[in-house]
Write a protein that holds these residues in place. Structure first.
Motif, PDB file in Angstrom:
ATOM      1  N   TYR A  19       0.821  -1.205   0.000  1.00  0.00           N
ATOM      2  CA  TYR A  19       0.000   0.000   0.000  1.00  0.00           C
ATOM      3  C   TYR A  19       0.859   1.261   0.000  1.00  0.00           C
ATOM      4  N   HIS A  22       2.291   1.548  -3.539  1.00  0.00           N
ATOM      5  CA  HIS A  22       1.203   1.946  -4.430  1.00  0.00           C
ATOM      6  C   HIS A  22       0.894   3.437  -4.259  1.00  0.00           C
ATOM      7  N   SER A  23       0.836   3.893  -3.020  1.00  0.00           N
ATOM      8  CA  SER A  23       0.584   5.309  -2.734  1.00  0.00           C
ATOM      9  C   SER A  23       1.727   6.184  -3.250  1.00  0.00           C
ATOM     10  N   SER A  25       3.649   5.549  -5.682  1.00  0.00           N
ATOM     11  CA  SER A  25       3.553   5.568  -7.143  1.00  0.00           C
ATOM     12  C   SER A  25       2.558   6.622  -7.606  1.00  0.00           C
ATOM     13  N   ALA A  26       1.438   6.725  -6.910  1.00  0.00           N
ATOM     14  CA  ALA A  26       0.416   7.703  -7.270  1.00  0.00           C
ATOM     15  C   ALA A  26       0.870   9.135  -6.994  1.00  0.00           C
ATOM     16  N   ASP A  27       1.733   9.302  -5.998  1.00  0.00           N
ATOM     17  CA  ASP A  27       2.186  10.637  -5.590  1.00  0.00           C
ATOM     18  C   ASP A  27       3.615  10.938  -6.045  1.00  0.00           C
ATOM     19  N   SER A  58       7.885   6.588 -13.755  1.00  0.00           N
ATOM     20  CA  SER A  58       6.883   5.828 -13.023  1.00  0.00           C
ATOM     21  C   SER A  58       7.532   4.679 -12.260  1.00  0.00           C
ATOM     22  N   ARG A  60       5.496   2.130 -11.895  1.00  0.00           N
ATOM     23  CA  ARG A  60       4.654   1.091 -12.492  1.00  0.00           C
ATOM     24  C   ARG A  60       5.107   0.773 -13.914  1.00  0.00           C
ATOM     25  N   THR A  90      -8.150  -1.243  -8.964  1.00  0.00           N
ATOM     26  CA  THR A  90      -6.863  -1.921  -9.007  1.00  0.00           C
ATOM     27  C   THR A  90      -6.847  -2.949  -7.884  1.00  0.00           C
ATOM     28  N   GLN A 164      -5.615  -3.885 -13.238  1.00  0.00           N
ATOM     29  CA  GLN A 164      -6.273  -2.580 -13.279  1.00  0.00           C
ATOM     30  C   GLN A 164      -7.183  -2.543 -14.493  1.00  0.00           C
ATOM     31  N   SER A 166     -10.348  -0.085 -16.611  1.00  0.00           N
ATOM     32  CA  SER A 166     -11.097   1.162 -16.751  1.00  0.00           C
ATOM     33  C   SER A 166     -12.109   0.977 -17.854  1.00  0.00           C
TER      34      SER A 166
END
Length: 167
Positions: A19, A22-23, A25-27, A58, A60, A90, A164, A166
């Motif tokens: 987690y 993952h966080s 990566s988003a930030d 990234s 990811r 995800t 993931q 969408s």
């Protein structure tokens, strides 16, 4: 527009759980600006990508992609997301998950009677075809090939794997 599905790799970083990675990566952009302790931990794992004249950084990396393979999406929804389909989600994927889906693909391809019992189609907005025709079996064959490659080459010890979608 429609159902896009990915398997994405994310590095396992010492001192951070899934987690937290993952966080981070988003930030990533914010962390890079701050140059804080978290950024120093993730920095060696940041990859640089360039495609179609654009470049980005990234943590990811996309390792598999499907488009409108609604029967495969349905399997992930049922097995990883408690049957609750959402336009964007995800979920963490284990090696056992891949093996289970791979075995279902093999089963459907070996015995083409009642594929809906193993990998049923899933209706949805722009989810593609729902019939059990040649295209359905083509998608199952492609999925089998993708999963076989990942099972033989993906390093689950050093990376997380995430599904993931969408739509």
């Amino acid at each position: 527009m429609g159902l896009d599905m990915y398997l994405v790799s994310l590095p396992k970083i010492e001192g951070m759980d899934y987690y937290e990675v993952h966080s981070a990566s988003a930030d990533l952009g914010e962390l890079e600006e701050e140059q804080n302790e978290i950024y120093r931990k993730i920095k060696p794992h940041i990859k640089h990508f360039e495609e179609f004249g654009m470049s980005w950084k990234s943590l990811r990396e996309e390792v598999a992609y499907w488009r409108k393979a609604n029967q495969i999406h349905h399997w992930f929804v049922e097995n990883l997301h408690n049957g609750n389909d959402e336009p964007l989600f995800t979920e963490l994927v284990t090696k056992q998950n891949l093996e289970d889906l791979y075995n279902l693909c093999v089963k459907v391809l070996e015995n083409r009677k009642n594929p809906q019992d193993s990998l049923p189609s899933m209706p949805g907005p722009f989810f593609g075809y729902y019939s059990y025709d040649d295209f359905y079996y083509y998608q199952i064959e492609e999925t089998k090939s993708i999963l076989e490659d990942l099972l033989n080459h993906f390093d689950f010890d050093s990376h997380y794997l995430m599904y993931q979608c969408s739509w």
